[in-house]
Structures are given as C-alpha cells and as structure tokens.
Design a protein around this motif. Structure first.
Motif, PDB file in Angstrom:
ATOM      1  N   LYS A 211     185.091 183.442  -5.074  1.00 30.96           N
ATOM      2  CA  LYS A 211     186.511 183.241  -5.330  1.00 30.96           C
ATOM      3  C   LYS A 211     187.086 182.170  -4.405  1.00 30.96           C
ATOM      4  O   LYS A 211     186.749 182.101  -3.226  1.00 30.96           O
ATOM      5  CB  LYS A 211     187.273 184.548  -5.142  1.00 30.96           C
ATOM      6  CG  LYS A 211     186.942 185.603  -6.191  1.00 30.96           C
ATOM      7  CD  LYS A 211     187.905 186.777  -6.119  1.00 30.96           C
ATOM      8  CE  LYS A 211     187.652 187.751  -7.252  1.00 30.96           C
ATOM      9  NZ  LYS A 211     188.646 188.850  -7.281  1.00 30.96           N
ATOM     10  N   ARG A 243     191.633 184.867 -12.426  1.00 30.97           N
ATOM     11  CA  ARG A 243     191.501 185.805 -11.311  1.00 30.97           C
ATOM     12  C   ARG A 243     190.400 185.370 -10.345  1.00 30.97           C
ATOM     13  O   ARG A 243     190.004 186.141  -9.458  1.00 30.97           O
ATOM     14  CB  ARG A 243     191.207 187.213 -11.827  1.00 30.97           C
ATOM     15  CG  ARG A 243     192.318 187.800 -12.696  1.00 30.97           C
ATOM     16  CD  ARG A 243     192.054 189.255 -13.018  1.00 30.97           C
ATOM     17  NE  ARG A 243     192.153 190.084 -11.828  1.00 30.97           N
ATOM     18  CZ  ARG A 243     193.275 190.693 -11.412  1.00 30.97           C
ATOM     19  NH1 ARG A 243     194.392 190.555 -12.114  1.00 30.97           N
ATOM     20  NH2 ARG A 243     193.274 191.433 -10.328  1.00 30.97           N
ATOM     21  N   ARG A 246     191.798 184.331  -4.490  1.00 32.03           N
ATOM     22  CA  ARG A 246     192.684 185.241  -3.763  1.00 32.03           C
ATOM     23  C   ARG A 246     193.590 184.397  -2.890  1.00 32.03           C
ATOM     24  O   ARG A 246     193.229 183.272  -2.501  1.00 32.03           O
ATOM     25  CB  ARG A 246     191.912 186.255  -2.917  1.00 32.03           C
ATOM     26  CG  ARG A 246     191.118 185.676  -1.749  1.00 32.03           C
ATOM     27  CD  ARG A 246     190.297 186.754  -1.059  1.00 32.03           C
ATOM     28  NE  ARG A 246     189.521 186.228   0.059  1.00 32.03           N
ATOM     29  CZ  ARG A 246     189.929 186.268   1.330  1.00 32.03           C
ATOM     30  NH1 ARG A 246     191.096 186.814   1.628  1.00 32.03           N
ATOM     31  NH2 ARG A 246     189.175 185.778   2.288  1.00 32.03           N
ATOM     32  N   ARG A 260     206.112 191.207   0.440  1.00 29.89           N
ATOM     33  CA  ARG A 260     205.116 192.247   0.168  1.00 29.89           C
ATOM     34  C   ARG A 260     205.578 193.131  -0.999  1.00 29.89           C
ATOM     35  O   ARG A 260     204.802 193.463  -1.898  1.00 29.89           O
ATOM     36  CB  ARG A 260     204.907 193.120   1.405  1.00 29.89           C
ATOM     37  CG  ARG A 260     204.025 192.531   2.496  1.00 29.89           C
ATOM     38  CD  ARG A 260     203.902 193.556   3.633  1.00 29.89           C
ATOM     39  NE  ARG A 260     203.123 193.085   4.737  1.00 29.89           N
ATOM     40  CZ  ARG A 260     201.805 193.222   4.847  1.00 29.89           C
ATOM     41  NH1 ARG A 260     201.131 193.819   3.861  1.00 29.89           N
ATOM     42  NH2 ARG A 260     201.162 192.784   5.909  1.00 29.89           N
ATOM     43  N   GLN A 264     203.968 193.719  -4.851  1.00 27.44           N
ATOM     44  CA  GLN A 264     203.695 195.025  -5.453  1.00 27.44           C
ATOM     45  C   GLN A 264     204.432 195.180  -6.778  1.00 27.44           C
ATOM     46  O   GLN A 264     203.864 195.660  -7.770  1.00 27.44           O
ATOM     47  CB  GLN A 264     204.092 196.131  -4.484  1.00 27.44           C
ATOM     48  CG  GLN A 264     203.735 197.530  -4.957  1.00 27.44           C
ATOM     49  CD  GLN A 264     204.009 198.580  -3.902  1.00 27.44           C
ATOM     50  OE1 GLN A 264     204.729 198.342  -2.936  1.00 27.44           O
ATOM     51  NE2 GLN A 264     203.432 199.765  -4.086  1.00 27.44           N
ATOM     52  N   ASN A 267     202.792 193.385  -9.521  1.00 26.56           N
ATOM     53  CA  ASN A 267     201.438 193.853  -9.778  1.00 26.56           C
ATOM     54  C   ASN A 267     200.381 192.803  -9.435  1.00 26.56           C
ATOM     55  O   ASN A 267     199.389 192.633 -10.140  1.00 26.56           O
ATOM     56  CB  ASN A 267     201.285 194.286 -11.245  1.00 26.56           C
ATOM     57  CG  ASN A 267     200.044 195.140 -11.467  1.00 26.56           C
ATOM     58  OD1 ASN A 267     199.602 195.846 -10.564  1.00 26.56           O
ATOM     59  ND2 ASN A 267     199.473 195.064 -12.665  1.00 26.56           N
ATOM     60  N   VAL A 268     200.585 192.100  -8.309  1.00 25.27           N
ATOM     61  CA  VAL A 268     199.577 191.144  -7.827  1.00 25.27           C
ATOM     62  C   VAL A 268     199.202 191.426  -6.377  1.00 25.27           C
ATOM     63  O   VAL A 268     198.592 190.576  -5.722  1.00 25.27           O
ATOM     64  CB  VAL A 268     200.073 189.678  -7.971  1.00 25.27           C
ATOM     65  CG1 VAL A 268     200.186 189.286  -9.431  1.00 25.27           C
ATOM     66  CG2 VAL A 268     201.391 189.457  -7.232  1.00 25.27           C
ATOM     67  N   GLU A 269     199.540 192.627  -5.876  1.00 26.50           N
ATOM     68  CA  GLU A 269     199.256 192.899  -4.464  1.00 26.50           C
ATOM     69  C   GLU A 269     197.761 192.890  -4.168  1.00 26.50           C
ATOM     70  O   GLU A 269     197.339 192.608  -3.028  1.00 26.50           O
ATOM     71  CB  GLU A 269     199.879 194.229  -4.020  1.00 26.50           C
ATOM     72  CG  GLU A 269     199.235 195.486  -4.610  1.00 26.50           C
ATOM     73  CD  GLU A 269     199.849 195.895  -5.934  1.00 26.50           C
ATOM     74  OE1 GLU A 269     199.736 197.086  -6.276  1.00 26.50           O
ATOM     75  OE2 GLU A 269     200.446 195.031  -6.620  1.00 26.50           O
ATOM     76  N   ASP A 270     196.925 193.157  -5.190  1.00 28.96           N
ATOM     77  CA  ASP A 270     195.472 193.128  -4.969  1.00 28.96           C
ATOM     78  C   ASP A 270     194.948 191.702  -4.859  1.00 28.96           C
ATOM     79  O   ASP A 270     193.794 191.500  -4.441  1.00 28.96           O
ATOM     80  CB  ASP A 270     194.751 193.869  -6.099  1.00 28.96           C
ATOM     81  CG  ASP A 270     195.000 193.237  -7.456  1.00 28.96           C
ATOM     82  OD1 ASP A 270     196.136 192.780  -7.708  1.00 28.96           O
ATOM     83  OD2 ASP A 270     194.060 193.194  -8.282  1.00 28.96           O
ATOM     84  N   MET A 271     195.764 190.706  -5.211  1.00 27.13           N
ATOM     85  CA  MET A 271     195.339 189.301  -5.163  1.00 27.13           C
ATOM     86  C   MET A 271     195.785 188.594  -3.896  1.00 27.13           C
ATOM     87  O   MET A 271     195.392 187.450  -3.650  1.00 27.13           O
ATOM     88  CB  MET A 271     195.911 188.546  -6.370  1.00 27.13           C
ATOM     89  CG  MET A 271     195.523 189.119  -7.726  1.00 27.13           C
ATOM     90  SD  MET A 271     193.756 188.993  -8.059  1.00 27.13           S
ATOM     91  CE  MET A 271     193.542 187.212  -8.141  1.00 27.13           C
ATOM     92  N   THR A 273     196.474 188.766   0.384  1.00 33.93           N
ATOM     93  CA  THR A 273     196.296 189.417   1.678  1.00 33.93           C
ATOM     94  C   THR A 273     197.321 188.852   2.652  1.00 33.93           C
ATOM     95  O   THR A 273     197.363 187.630   2.877  1.00 33.93           O
ATOM     96  CB  THR A 273     194.885 189.186   2.233  1.00 33.93           C
ATOM     97  OG1 THR A 273     193.924 189.722   1.322  1.00 33.93           O
ATOM     98  CG2 THR A 273     194.720 189.860   3.596  1.00 33.93           C
TER      99      THR A 273
END
Length: 418
Positions: A211, A243, A246, A260, A264, A267-271, A273
């Motif tokens: 990625k 996807r 990151r 932050r 959330q 719906n992109v909090e997993d992408m 850091t």
C-alpha cells in the motif's frame, strides 16, 4: 566551534507552539546560542512538553500553562489573555535575574508587544518575527472580516510600530510589512523556515509495501486543511474505489479531535493513522514510510501567501508532493509538485491518485523535490537572522555568526506555468 559569549541576553516569545516542536523557533534559538548570546524561550506547555523549566543545548526554556487550546473567538480571547499574563511574568523573572537586551515576538497573535512594552521602556530592543498574517488567518478561520479583523489589523500595525527590526517568513510577508505596515525596507528581513541538517530526512525507504503511504506532517488546526485530507481519503475510497493506500498524519493541534471524529463519521478511520506529535528516531522512522507528501491547506487569502514548512520538509525527504495551486506553494515547490485542478478535497485526491498510478511521474517529481531541497539551506538563513540581532545589539560582523557550514548558493528553478 567557539564558545565566546557576548554577554547579551535575548528572549524569544512564542505563543502557539512549544519548543523544540516549533522547528523555526528552535533553529533560531540554537543559531543565537552559537553566536554567543544567552538565549531564553517563553512558550506554552503541552502534554508532549509539560516541563515548565528546562535547559536544552544551552537554551533556557520557560513554559507556561494555557487554560485551553482555543478554537472559537471567545476561546481565543481567554487563551491570549492567559498567555500575555504568563509572558509578562516570565519576562520579568528573566529580566530580574540577568537582564533582557532583545525580545523577539513570534506571532500569532500580534499581541505579544503588550507584554514586552515595559521592558522596551527599560531599554530592551524588540524584534517582530512574523510567522503568519493574523488578519488573513482570522478571515480564513471564520470566513468573514468584521470588527475583529480590523482590530487585528490595528494590533499588527502596533506591533510593526514597536519593532526595531522585523523578520518575515517569506518575501510576500516582507512586501506586506513595507506596504501595509509602513516599515522602512532596511528594517525588514525575510528569513525562510528551511530545515537544518539535523532534520530527520533519510528519504523514503525502498518500496516493499503493498500500500502507498500518503503522508502529512504538520500542525492540525482549523486552517490547516486536515479535515480536507479526511474528505480526500473518503473520495479515494468511496468515489474512486481505491483502497491501495493508507494515510499517515503526523502532528498535533486544536483540531485533532475533530478530524478524528470526522474520519469516523465518514467511515474512513481504518484508512488513516493519527500518530500525534513525534520527534527523534520515531519521527524519522515514520517519515521514511512516506511515498507522497500531502499539503491539504485549502485556497484562501492566508494560505495563498504562506510558505508552508511542509514544502521544505517533503523536499528534504525527496518525495513528490500533492498540493492545491497556492501562489507561494507553487513558487517554492515548482516542478516537485502535482497540483489539484480545483479547490475541493476531491481534486486533491485525484492529484494523489494520478501520482499513485504513474511510477515514472513519481520518480520524476521525487527527483525534482530532491533538487529543490538543495536551495533550502538553513545556514544561509541563519546568518541573515543572526545579522538582524547584530544590528540590534551593535555586534561586530565577525561575532554575529560563527557557524560557517553553509553550502554553496543554489538557485531555485522557476515554478511551472499554471
């Protein structure tokens, strides 16, 4: 390096960031220390820098608490009032112990002159280091002018009037000091915030990851566009159906919690850091993962004139950069950048996607960034900066700067045509 001391004492006052997190101020403090001055810095305390007093590399740091990290107008009033109280209190403490020959005020805000006035009456010299255009910054934050905008113009003008010397973060700010501030040309010096040679910039590691890493390094405030970065990630994931990346956001600031929450909600909090503030080897290790550097600062009258530290830092990393086509950013970044074709986060995302999909273009822009970084030499800027103190204090030129490690002058190529 000579350890000859001048016997002169200077105090740098900065309100919006602590040292050493404020790279510009910390490099300035070290340059003055090398020049033989006794250097103190007054700045806020933060969770990452909680000590109220410490000495680092010979620089005495006085930190003070703040009641909050302001975002609204009334919050800024409370923050600035508290900061002025502590700045005066700490200036008095330093003055009583060893005297103060020079006070350097680093904006924002343009109110630090109020804490300095009693000491100017006692003979101290005053240097205004203009990091930001506060009236334009207010307009960018709140989307309007109004009474407070014009009060900020008055505060800016009073700060110019009190200053024996003015230092600006770029030549655009210098022009404003001459025109809007009415400062004589011989009293205004542009000093760019180039990284010194200790910046942890080993360059991106060879690509072994599946990625891409879209990196951001900087302050996270309302005006810095990190919310737009989150929306750009949303565009990549949910509109472009990409996807294979990151986002890594390094930094802290008053808007961190809200961005932050936005990540959330979208719906992109997993992408994404969010690392918070990093330094030293930990920072270097994260920077080495960057494949593309993002400058999400949106177009507005303030950002259009700003010399973003991110430009210098990404070029030092030797990575291609994606940004909006801001005037000063394009001038500094030139051919190292890929510029969004519009002013919304989706345009920024599309520019990043073009880089991710074109290996040859990435390599070309990375090399352009590396070449660009050769022109960003802090040692030249440090000589100009300490020369301003030499003028204020009447120091001989030979004593004004002892670090002679400058690289040869390297001209910056012109920015590409729009």
């Amino acid at each position: 390096m000579s350890s000859t001391r001048t016997g002169k004492s200077c105090v740098i006052v900065v309100e919006n960031l602590p040292v050493p997190a404020d790279r510009r101020v910390w490099q300035q403090a070290l340059a003055l220390r090398r020049a033989g001055l006794d250097v103190s810095v007054i700045c806020p305390a933060t969770p990452d820098h909680p000590a109220l007093h410490e000495i680092r590399d010979g620089v005495e740091i006085h930190r003070h608490p703040l009641p909050l990290r302001a975002r609204g107008r009334w919050g800024f009033l409370l923050e600035y009032s508290s900061a002025l109280f502590h700045q005066f209190r700490l200036l008095f403490r330093i003055h009583r112990r060893r005297g103060v020959d020079v006070i350097q005020a680093c904006n924002p805000p343009d109110l630090i002159f109020l804490a300095a006035l009693p000491f100017l009456a006692l003979g101290a010299r005053f240097i205004f280091d203009q990091h930001d255009l506060c009236p334009e910054l207010y307009e960018a934050k709140f989307g309007r002018r109004g009474l407070i905008y014009w009060l900020l113009r008055i505060a800016e003008r009073l700060t110019y009037a009190c200053a024996h010397e003015v230092i600006t973060a770029n030549d655009t700010f210098r022009d404003i000091a001459l025109s809007r501030g009415g400062v004589a040309p011989e009293r205004v010096t542009a000093v760019y915030s180039y990284p010194d040679r200790n910046f942890p910039s080993g360059g991106p590691a060879p690509r072994k990851r599946k990625k891409f890493v879209l990196g951001y390094l900087g302050v996270i405030g309302d005006q810095d566009g990190v919310d737009g970065l989150v929306r750009a990630v949303f565009h990549l994931v949910h509109v472009r159906h990409c996807r294979d990346f990151r986002a890594l956001v390094i930094g802290d600031g008053p808007a961190l919690a809200s961005v932050r929450a936005l990540a959330q909600a979208m719906n992109v909090e997993d992408m994404i850091t969010f690392t918070g503030f990093l330094c030293g080897e930990t920072l270097a290790a994260h920077l080495e993962t960057f494949d593309i550097g993002l400058i999400p600062d949106p177009p507005n009258p303030c950002n259009d004139k700003m010399s973003m530290n991110k430009v210098f830092e990404y070029c030092a990393l030797g990575i291609p950069v994606v940004a909006f086509p801001l005037t000063e950013t394009r001038r500094l970044l030139g051919a190292a950048g890929v510029y969004a074709l519009g002013a919304n986060p989706g345009n920024l995302a599309d520019a990043a996607l073009a880089l991710m999909r074109d290996e040859a273009l990435r390599a070309e822009r990375a090399e352009a960034a590396r070449r660009r970084s050769l022109a960003f030499d802090w040692s030249r800027e440090a000589r100009k900066y300490v020369g301003v103190y030499g003028k204020c204090l009447g120091l001989p030129e030979a004593q004004a700067f002892e670090d002679r490690r400058a690289a040869p002058d390297v001209a910056m190529p012109d920015a590409p045509a729009p």
